[in-house]
Scaffold this active site. Structure first.
Site, mmCIF file in Angstrom:
data_model
loop_
_atom_site.group_PDB
_atom_site.id
_atom_site.type_symbol
_atom_site.label_atom_id
_atom_site.label_comp_id
_atom_site.label_asym_id
_atom_site.label_seq_id
_atom_site.Cartn_x
_atom_site.Cartn_y
_atom_site.Cartn_z
ATOM 1 N N HIS A 83 -0.129 4.670 0.380
ATOM 2 C CA HIS A 83 -0.559 5.143 1.620
ATOM 3 C C HIS A 83 0.258 4.834 3.144
ATOM 4 O O HIS A 83 0.446 5.875 3.524
ATOM 5 C CB HIS A 83 -2.001 5.472 1.552
ATOM 6 N N CYS A 89 0.703 -1.437 -0.153
ATOM 7 C CA CYS A 89 0.192 0.096 -0.132
ATOM 8 C C CYS A 89 0.750 1.207 -0.059
ATOM 9 O O CYS A 89 1.572 1.470 0.877
ATOM 10 C CB CYS A 89 -1.118 -0.029 1.150
#
Length: 523
Positions: A75, A73
């Site tokens: 983020h 991921c």
């Protein structure tokens, strides 16, 4: 996600989350299996938990913030250094809160237990309570994480006993909120303190001292916002019958804590990101902030009577704000101009005519919208000359009605955003579907860029959104929620818009506007 536009237009809701659950932690089978004296590993000051050690950590640490992350991921990768920095700050300031993380894909049992649907997801556990963690609603930078935790493990507001302490608090920040309550045992005080936990960009105090009521000219319970700009002070009297309403107070504070005219920047966009405080946002799209100063003064004259209804934001077209212009379908050479947005409906309004922008014309424009005398406009790209030449047909706002509600066609439409990773992931399957059914005269496979085209019939709030419009005169619309692969799509079309009962559910959509803690990768 600063590149998305909608966060530019939304306002950050203060104190919307409820109190965390209370009660004892449920027994954990994993905890019973743990080896006595077992230590939880750490990485950069952050506990690394799994299904065996989570129970141990809950037992040992009374205030535990847990990040559910995925190694892939983006983020999560961006959050990682700030999260580690926050752990160091907590230790340095002796704050009794601990940070931890869980590899979500590797710990499916935990993600299911805590309802994790995207990464990163952060949950706050108090006193070992495993059944009712609080959703993290704070910023994604170290100082913000620390401040959010401080206001949960300590007091969210300072109790003021005399004029000296009140003045010191007011001198400490640009925006200071003081609650004046005659009875500190009243439930209004609890409401005030609950709001203070989440309003991280303001400093809070409270008092019951009569001499402070007298000093500030108060005779009844009141929340007062002191600020070092504009009018300097704004009062919110507590309703004697209804008490202190959290939502009304939140709206009051965010409205009066911002400048009458706010200059748009990435920093201000993060602050006004995430919730619907006011119904309308008025953008002054200007050529440069250094020019047309008289227009800004006109805004200041128009703002006071509209205070509480409209937030005024100035957008400088010379400051890399192309995404703002794209959202409104504007070109830089059209500045200066105005656009009003209804935040709840996302409908946009433009002032009629081409007259000069003055305080009077600003107020008149707003009142036309409020009274329903001005219709909103819808964005649409031009219809491409070759829109129907490829297997996947290209729809825009101007040809959507004609194609989607064709009585002789079954139309399957993908609503997407160019930046959406899930849309990109399913693109090959969508192309393959269109190729498979290209010779079926009664089936159309299409796509529409929902960031550049708006529809009167409905609003697209997540990506990708798949809608099926079956042939017929009744303008039916069905949402597809099955798996996003060629086989599942084909079964859906072959059955006339139905999926077998045992068909698995599709992954979650990527939202148009994410929560206040910023963007996440959905599962």
């Amino acid at each position: 996600m600063d590149g998305q536009l909608l966060p530019v237009l939304l306002l950050f809701l203060l104190g919307a989350s409820g109190l965390q659950g209370q009660g004892p932690e449920r027994p954990s089978e994993d905890l019973l299996e743990e080896t006595p004296g077992e230590e939880v590993p750490k990485e950069d000051g952050v506990l690394v938990l799994d299904h065996h050690t989570l129970g141990l950590a809950l037992q040992e640490y009374p205030a535990l913030l847990v990040e559910f992350f995925a190694p892939w991921c983006g983020h999560c990768k961006a959050l990682a250094p700030e999260y580690s920095k926050a752990a160091a700050l907590l230790a340095a300031e002796s704050v009794t809160a601990t940070l931890a993380k869980v590899d979500g894909p590797a710990e499916q049992e935990l993600t299911e237990e805590f309802g994790v649907t995207g990464y990163p997801t952060l949950k706050f556990f108090r006193d070992g309570n495993r059944t009712h963690p609080e959703e993290y609603t704070g910023p994604r930078e170290a100082k913000g994480i620390v401040e959010w935790l401080k206001r949960r493990v300590g007091s969210s507001a300072t109790r003021l006993e005399d004029e000296e302490s009140a003045q010191a608090l007011m001198d400490a920040g640009d925006v200071v909120v003081i609650g004046f309550f005659q009875d500190l045992e009243d439930e209004d005080v609890a409401t005030f303190l609950a709001l203070a936990r989440d309003a991280l960009d303001m400093t809070f105090g409270f008092t019951d001292q009569p001499k402070l009521f007298q000093k500030f000219g108060l005779t009844k319970d009141t929340v007062v916002l002191f600020k070092k700009f504009d009018e300097g002070r704004a009062d919110f009297p507590v309703d004697e019958e209804l008490g202190l309403d959290l939502g009304d107070l939140s709206r009051f504070l965010i409205t009066h804590s911002m400048l009458l005219v706010t200059e748009f920047s990435n920093q201000t966009s993060r602050r006004i990101f995430g919730a619907r405080i006011l119904n309308h946002l008025l953008l002054f799209v200007n050529q440069t902030l250094a020019s047309h100063r008289e227009l800004l003064e006109g805004f200041r004259e128009a703002a006071p009577p509209l205070r509480g209804q409209v937030l005024f934001v100035v957008v400088d077209v010379d400051a890399s704000n192309d995404h703002v212009l794209q959202y409104f379908g504007l070109k830089a050479e059209e500045a200066p101009t105005l656009r009003l947005v209804n935040i709840e409906t996302t409908k946009k309004y433009a002032p009629p005519g081409g007259g000069p922008i003055t305080s009077a014309s600003v107020a008149a424009f707003c009142q036309m919208v409020f009274s329903g005398k001005l219709k909103p406009y819808l964005l649409s790209q031009e219809v491409p000359p070759d829109w129907d030449q490829r297997p996947v047909k290209t729809l825009v706002g101007k040809n959507f009605e004609q194609v989607a509600f064709d009585e002789t066609k079954n139309v399957f439409v993908k609503f997407y955003a160019p930046w959406c990773s899930h849309c990109k992931e399913m693109a090959p399957a969508w192309e393959a579907l269109a190729e498979k059914y290209r010779d079926h005269e009664d089936i159309i496979i299409a796509e529409l860029d929902a960031t550049a085209n708006e529809l009167e019939a409905f609003t697209v709030s997540g990506f990708p959104r798949l809608l099926y419009f079956p042939a017929g005169r009744d303008r039916k619309m069905m949402e597809y929620k099955g798996n996003r692969d060629l086989e599942s799509f084909s079964k859906f079309l072959d059955s006339g818009g139905e999926l077998p009962a045992e068909a698995p559910t599709a992954p979650f959509q990527e939202p148009l506007a994410n929560s206040s803690v910023g963007p996440r990768e959905e599962l």
